[in-house]
Design a protein around this motif. Sequence first.
Motif, PDB file in Angstrom:
ATOM      1  N   HIS A   1       0.851  -1.186   0.000  1.00  0.00           N
ATOM      2  CA  HIS A   1       0.000   0.000   0.000  1.00  0.00           C
ATOM      3  C   HIS A   1       0.888   1.237   0.000  1.00  0.00           C
ATOM      4  O   HIS A   1       1.864   1.311   0.761  1.00  0.00           O
ATOM      5  N   ASP A   2       0.562   2.218  -0.828  1.00  0.00           N
ATOM      6  CA  ASP A   2       1.412   3.400  -0.964  1.00  0.00           C
ATOM      7  C   ASP A   2       1.593   4.156   0.353  1.00  0.00           C
ATOM      8  O   ASP A   2       2.650   4.736   0.602  1.00  0.00           O
ATOM      9  N   GLN A   3       0.562   4.171   1.208  1.00  0.00           N
ATOM     10  CA  GLN A   3       0.660   4.874   2.483  1.00  0.00           C
ATOM     11  C   GLN A   3       1.271   4.013   3.589  1.00  0.00           C
ATOM     12  O   GLN A   3       1.534   4.506   4.689  1.00  0.00           O
ATOM     13  N   GLY A   4       1.468   2.750   3.308  1.00  0.00           N
ATOM     14  CA  GLY A   4       2.141   1.868   4.243  1.00  0.00           C
ATOM     15  C   GLY A   4       1.520   1.835   5.625  1.00  0.00           C
ATOM     16  O   GLY A   4       0.300   1.752   5.795  1.00  0.00           O
ATOM     17  N   GLU A   5       2.383   1.916   6.637  1.00  0.00           N
ATOM     18  CA  GLU A   5       1.959   1.783   8.024  1.00  0.00           C
ATOM     19  C   GLU A   5       0.982   2.868   8.461  1.00  0.00           C
ATOM     20  O   GLU A   5       0.214   2.661   9.411  1.00  0.00           O
ATOM     21  N   VAL A   6       0.995   4.012   7.803  1.00  0.00           N
ATOM     22  CA  VAL A   6       0.026   5.063   8.121  1.00  0.00           C
ATOM     23  C   VAL A   6      -1.398   4.563   7.866  1.00  0.00           C
ATOM     24  O   VAL A   6      -2.307   4.759   8.687  1.00  0.00           O
ATOM     25  N   ALA A   7      -1.603   3.909   6.734  1.00  0.00           N
ATOM     26  CA  ALA A   7      -2.930   3.370   6.423  1.00  0.00           C
ATOM     27  C   ALA A   7      -3.316   2.271   7.409  1.00  0.00           C
ATOM     28  O   ALA A   7      -4.469   2.186   7.842  1.00  0.00           O
ATOM     29  N   THR A   8      -2.368   1.429   7.779  1.00  0.00           N
ATOM     30  CA  THR A   8      -2.655   0.377   8.750  1.00  0.00           C
ATOM     31  C   THR A   8      -3.073   0.983  10.083  1.00  0.00           C
ATOM     32  O   THR A   8      -4.049   0.550  10.704  1.00  0.00           O
ATOM     33  N   ALA A   9      -2.334   1.998  10.543  1.00  0.00           N
ATOM     34  CA  ALA A   9      -2.630   2.626  11.831  1.00  0.00           C
ATOM     35  C   ALA A   9      -4.012   3.263  11.845  1.00  0.00           C
ATOM     36  O   ALA A   9      -4.708   3.251  12.869  1.00  0.00           O
ATOM     37  N   ARG A  10      -4.428   3.819  10.721  1.00  0.00           N
ATOM     38  CA  ARG A  10      -5.767   4.418  10.652  1.00  0.00           C
ATOM     39  C   ARG A  10      -6.865   3.359  10.754  1.00  0.00           C
ATOM     40  O   ARG A  10      -7.977   3.654  11.187  1.00  0.00           O
ATOM     41  N   GLY A  11      -6.551   2.146  10.335  1.00  0.00           N
ATOM     42  CA  GLY A  11      -7.544   1.082  10.390  1.00  0.00           C
ATOM     43  C   GLY A  11      -7.558   0.311  11.695  1.00  0.00           C
ATOM     44  O   GLY A  11      -8.464  -0.487  11.934  1.00  0.00           O
ATOM     45  N   ALA A  12      -6.577   0.543  12.551  1.00  0.00           N
ATOM     46  CA  ALA A  12      -6.475  -0.199  13.815  1.00  0.00           C
ATOM     47  C   ALA A  12      -7.377   0.448  14.867  1.00  0.00           C
ATOM     48  O   ALA A  12      -6.904   0.992  15.872  1.00  0.00           O
ATOM     49  N   LEU A  13      -8.674   0.378  14.642  1.00  0.00           N
ATOM     50  CA  LEU A  13      -9.643   1.027  15.521  1.00  0.00           C
ATOM     51  C   LEU A  13      -9.777   0.251  16.827  1.00  0.00           C
ATOM     52  O   LEU A  13      -9.896  -0.974  16.823  1.00  0.00           O
ATOM     53  N   ASP A  14      -9.769   0.961  17.931  1.00  0.00           N
ATOM     54  CA  ASP A  14     -10.046   0.374  19.251  1.00  0.00           C
ATOM     55  C   ASP A  14      -9.061  -0.717  19.653  1.00  0.00           C
ATOM     56  O   ASP A  14      -9.380  -1.557  20.490  1.00  0.00           O
ATOM     57  N   THR A  15      -7.882  -0.721  19.060  1.00  0.00           N
ATOM     58  CA  THR A  15      -6.927  -1.743  19.458  1.00  0.00           C
ATOM     59  C   THR A  15      -5.506  -1.235  19.304  1.00  0.00           C
ATOM     60  O   THR A  15      -5.271  -0.088  18.915  1.00  0.00           O
ATOM     61  N   LEU A  16      -4.576  -2.090  19.590  1.00  0.00           N
ATOM     62  CA  LEU A  16      -3.158  -1.761  19.656  1.00  0.00           C
ATOM     63  C   LEU A  16      -2.456  -2.152  18.360  1.00  0.00           C
ATOM     64  O   LEU A  16      -2.709  -3.219  17.806  1.00  0.00           O
ATOM     65  N   MET A  17      -1.564  -1.285  17.888  1.00  0.00           N
ATOM     66  CA  MET A  17      -0.678  -1.607  16.773  1.00  0.00           C
ATOM     67  C   MET A  17       0.759  -1.581  17.276  1.00  0.00           C
ATOM     68  O   MET A  17       1.177  -0.627  17.939  1.00  0.00           O
ATOM     69  N   VAL A  18       1.510  -2.628  16.974  1.00  0.00           N
ATOM     70  CA  VAL A  18       2.930  -2.672  17.310  1.00  0.00           C
ATOM     71  C   VAL A  18       3.718  -2.337  16.048  1.00  0.00           C
ATOM     72  O   VAL A  18       3.676  -3.086  15.075  1.00  0.00           O
ATOM     73  N   VAL A  19       4.414  -1.218  16.057  1.00  0.00           N
ATOM     74  CA  VAL A  19       5.135  -0.722  14.880  1.00  0.00           C
ATOM     75  C   VAL A  19       6.527  -1.345  14.837  1.00  0.00           C
ATOM     76  O   VAL A  19       7.253  -1.353  15.825  1.00  0.00           O
ATOM     77  N   SER A  20       6.912  -1.837  13.674  1.00  0.00           N
ATOM     78  CA  SER A  20       8.186  -2.522  13.512  1.00  0.00           C
ATOM     79  C   SER A  20       9.350  -1.553  13.346  1.00  0.00           C
ATOM     80  O   SER A  20       9.210  -0.487  12.738  1.00  0.00           O
ATOM     81  N   THR A  21      10.507  -1.955  13.871  1.00  0.00           N
ATOM     82  CA  THR A  21      11.753  -1.264  13.533  1.00  0.00           C
ATOM     83  C   THR A  21      11.910  -1.183  12.026  1.00  0.00           C
ATOM     84  O   THR A  21      12.423  -0.191  11.489  1.00  0.00           O
ATOM     85  N   MET A  22      11.447  -2.210  11.300  1.00  0.00           N
ATOM     86  CA  MET A  22      11.599  -2.298   9.856  1.00  0.00           C
ATOM     87  C   MET A  22      10.436  -1.652   9.108  1.00  0.00           C
ATOM     88  O   MET A  22      10.201  -1.942   7.930  1.00  0.00           O
ATOM     89  N   ALA A  23       9.721  -0.768   9.763  1.00  0.00           N
ATOM     90  CA  ALA A  23       8.616  -0.065   9.101  1.00  0.00           C
ATOM     91  C   ALA A  23       9.137   0.766   7.929  1.00  0.00           C
ATOM     92  O   ALA A  23      10.256   1.272   7.956  1.00  0.00           O
ATOM     93  N   SER A  24       8.274   0.920   6.937  1.00  0.00           N
ATOM     94  CA  SER A  24       8.630   1.706   5.748  1.00  0.00           C
ATOM     95  C   SER A  24       8.144   3.143   5.848  1.00  0.00           C
ATOM     96  O   SER A  24       8.310   3.928   4.910  1.00  0.00           O
TER      97      SER A  24
END
Length: 371
Positions: A94-117
């Motif tokens: 996805h062009d927006q990468g982890e930003v798009a994932t974080a927006r979809g993580a409603l009401d829960t926890l996201m663990v961001v990787s050291t290897m995030a893009s």
Amino acid sequence: MKPHLDSLPPDMISLDDYARLSRQFIEPATWEWLQGGSGQLQALKANETAFSRHAIYNRVLVDMKHGTTRSHLAGLDLAHPIALAPVGYHRLVHDQGEVATARGALDTLMVVSTMASVAIEEIAAAAAGPLWFQLYMQPHRDDTLHLLRRAETAGCQAIVVTLDTPVQPASHAAHKAGFVLPPHIDAVHLRENGPPPPVALSAHGRALFQAMMAQAPTRTDLEWLRDATALPLIAKGISHPGDAAELLAMGYDGIVVSNHGGRALDSAPAPLTMLPAVRSELGPDAVILFDGGVRTGSDVFKAIALGANAVLIGRPQLHALAVAGSLGVAHMLKLLREELELVMALAGTPTIADITRSTLVETDYPGGSSC
């Protein structure tokens, strides 16, 4: 990559559906990287089959009017015990990468990787829920400390340090498919790191042991990390109860029972197999997360029954992201939560605390039924 869907097809009713459809949106070599594991895929296959060795009792005569999936995890109050595991390079799908994932993580926890893009600061600005930061210890402590301070400043509420891949085994399928990172995608958090310190091999030395493993974190490094931050520290990639107990004795605040999604030691046991022993060793109050092959609400239920406080979801978040971006991630989590609610209702467990070992029955049947 193909354009993502703006709306969800009516037949998207399970995580398997996302996995099936996502292949149309992911480059073939990237697909092999995402789906693959190490060696002969023993650990990966074990993760997938371990759940079938447990069936769930159907219980009746239980008042379920006040049922809820609400969960408490290391100071967080979550709508459900399903969180997003650290997975690298979301911009591959996805062009927006982890930003798009974080927006979809409603009401829960996201663990961001050291290897995030995408940088943690951008992810934090977009996140719909709380963030933890997954940390790979770096060869230079200054680089590790820089990552740690960035995570703290961005508002991450815990640090998850991964310990099970001091050496990263190759994925045969990804290698055969010719997978390489595109030039416009990299691990943005590591751009400023210096080269690893040189290691001189002895006359009979092997590069694996004297060079690669020389950079692996030691007890001293982990004690240093504990002293370096006031945030909760969670150790990820633990399967042996003795290691888990030792880490908690060092002041770590919890562990993730995991075999790196089948990407580390090929003969590693399935995390679900090790959960009861780890819980028994650590006692009822320890924070234990589970990572390894969860694809249904029944899987979530079984992991909790065997000792986990919460589960982490890896590959399915990229399947959903590839299909429909933030909408897909949010919908994927909604499907899992609704499946968990249904299982809890039929199993007579109104709350997460009611999901205990007594709710399961052992079975040798692949389908998970003992009759």
